[in-house]
Design a protein around this motif. Sequence first.
Motif, PDB file in Angstrom:
ATOM      1  N   GLU A 149      -4.807  -4.912   3.475  1.00 30.08           N
ATOM      2  CA  GLU A 149      -4.671  -5.863   4.581  1.00 30.08           C
ATOM      3  C   GLU A 149      -3.209  -6.214   4.744  1.00 30.08           C
ATOM      4  N   GLY A 150      -2.737  -6.133   5.961  1.00 29.18           N
ATOM      5  CA  GLY A 150      -1.337  -6.469   6.205  1.00 29.18           C
ATOM      6  C   GLY A 150      -0.383  -5.578   5.441  1.00 29.18           C
ATOM      7  N   GLY A 151      -0.799  -4.332   5.196  1.00 32.54           N
ATOM      8  CA  GLY A 151       0.068  -3.385   4.501  1.00 32.54           C
ATOM      9  C   GLY A 151       0.110  -3.579   2.992  1.00 32.54           C
ATOM     10  N   ARG A 152      -0.675  -4.536   2.500  1.00 35.69           N
ATOM     11  CA  ARG A 152      -0.699  -4.765   1.045  1.00 35.69           C
ATOM     12  C   ARG A 152      -2.087  -4.481   0.492  1.00 35.69           C
ATOM     13  N   VAL A 153      -2.101  -4.170  -0.792  1.00 37.19           N
ATOM     14  CA  VAL A 153      -3.372  -3.932  -1.480  1.00 37.19           C
ATOM     15  C   VAL A 153      -3.841  -5.229  -2.128  1.00 37.19           C
ATOM     16  N   GLY A 160      -3.535  10.401  -2.371  1.00 34.34           N
ATOM     17  CA  GLY A 160      -4.011  11.370  -3.359  1.00 34.34           C
ATOM     18  C   GLY A 160      -3.424  11.174  -4.743  1.00 34.34           C
ATOM     19  N   GLU A 161      -2.800   9.996  -4.957  1.00 39.87           N
ATOM     20  CA  GLU A 161      -2.194   9.771  -6.267  1.00 39.87           C
ATOM     21  C   GLU A 161      -2.612   8.417  -6.834  1.00 39.87           C
ATOM     22  N   ALA A 162      -2.214   8.204  -8.084  1.00 38.89           N
ATOM     23  CA  ALA A 162      -2.564   6.977  -8.793  1.00 38.89           C
ATOM     24  C   ALA A 162      -1.322   6.146  -9.046  1.00 38.89           C
ATOM     25  N   LYS A 163      -1.543   4.863  -9.259  1.00 39.89           N
ATOM     26  CA  LYS A 163      -0.449   3.964  -9.634  1.00 39.89           C
ATOM     27  C   LYS A 163      -0.957   3.062 -10.757  1.00 39.89           C
ATOM     28  N   CYS A 164      -0.096   2.832 -11.736  1.00 34.89           N
ATOM     29  CA  CYS A 164      -0.407   1.912 -12.832  1.00 34.89           C
ATOM     30  C   CYS A 164       0.020   0.508 -12.419  1.00 34.89           C
ATOM     31  N   ALA A 165      -0.789  -0.482 -12.731  1.00 33.75           N
ATOM     32  CA  ALA A 165      -0.427  -1.858 -12.389  1.00 33.75           C
ATOM     33  C   ALA A 165      -1.064  -2.809 -13.390  1.00 33.75           C
ATOM     34  N   ALA A 204       0.834  -1.210   0.000  1.00 33.16           N
ATOM     35  CA  ALA A 204       0.000   0.000   0.000  1.00 33.16           C
ATOM     36  C   ALA A 204       0.866   1.256   0.000  1.00 33.16           C
ATOM     37  N   SER A 205       2.062   1.153   0.593  1.00 32.66           N
ATOM     38  CA  SER A 205       2.941   2.325   0.691  1.00 32.66           C
ATOM     39  C   SER A 205       3.462   2.784  -0.672  1.00 32.66           C
ATOM     40  N   GLU A 206       3.285   1.953  -1.710  1.00 30.50           N
ATOM     41  CA  GLU A 206       3.750   2.354  -3.044  1.00 30.50           C
ATOM     42  C   GLU A 206       2.790   3.312  -3.739  1.00 30.50           C
ATOM     43  N   ILE A 207       1.615   3.515  -3.150  1.00 30.63           N
ATOM     44  CA  ILE A 207       0.669   4.452  -3.762  1.00 30.63           C
ATOM     45  C   ILE A 207       0.562   5.656  -2.832  1.00 30.63           C
ATOM     46  N   PRO A 208       1.186   6.785  -3.195  1.00 32.20           N
ATOM     47  CA  PRO A 208       1.110   7.953  -2.325  1.00 32.20           C
ATOM     48  C   PRO A 208      -0.329   8.457  -2.194  1.00 32.20           C
TER      49      PRO A 208
END
Length: 105
Positions: free
Chosen positions: A96-100, A18-23, A12-16
């Motif tokens: 959950e557990g710090g992951r998306v 108010g911002e978006a992430k491509c995956a 989850a910490s990889e998505i700041p």
Amino acid sequence: MRRFMRVDAGPASEIPEGEAKCATLGQRPVALFSIGGKVYCLDNRCTHVGGPLCEGTLDDFVVECPWHGSRFDVRSGQVVGPPARTPVRSYPAVIEGGRVWVDLP
Ligand code: FES
């Protein structure tokens, strides 16, 4: 009965905030958005002519497509501004557990 597959979409910490992430989850390109400590997931293909929503700008819960400015509510995929008229698909996402984790059909 509909079946979903819960997919790990990374820390989850990889998505700041108010911002978006491509995956890409499985074979599916998606856009992940972090707002208020929650994560939302949409198909990465704008329903106008396919612009990448993960490269759009986020204003509150609304993402604006970088190509022609269609606007979608990231919570539901509903169109809130033209030229798109069709909602973009949204997928349930949780942290959950710090992951998306995203539920894909
Ligand atoms: S492709 Fe998104 S607004 Fe045209």
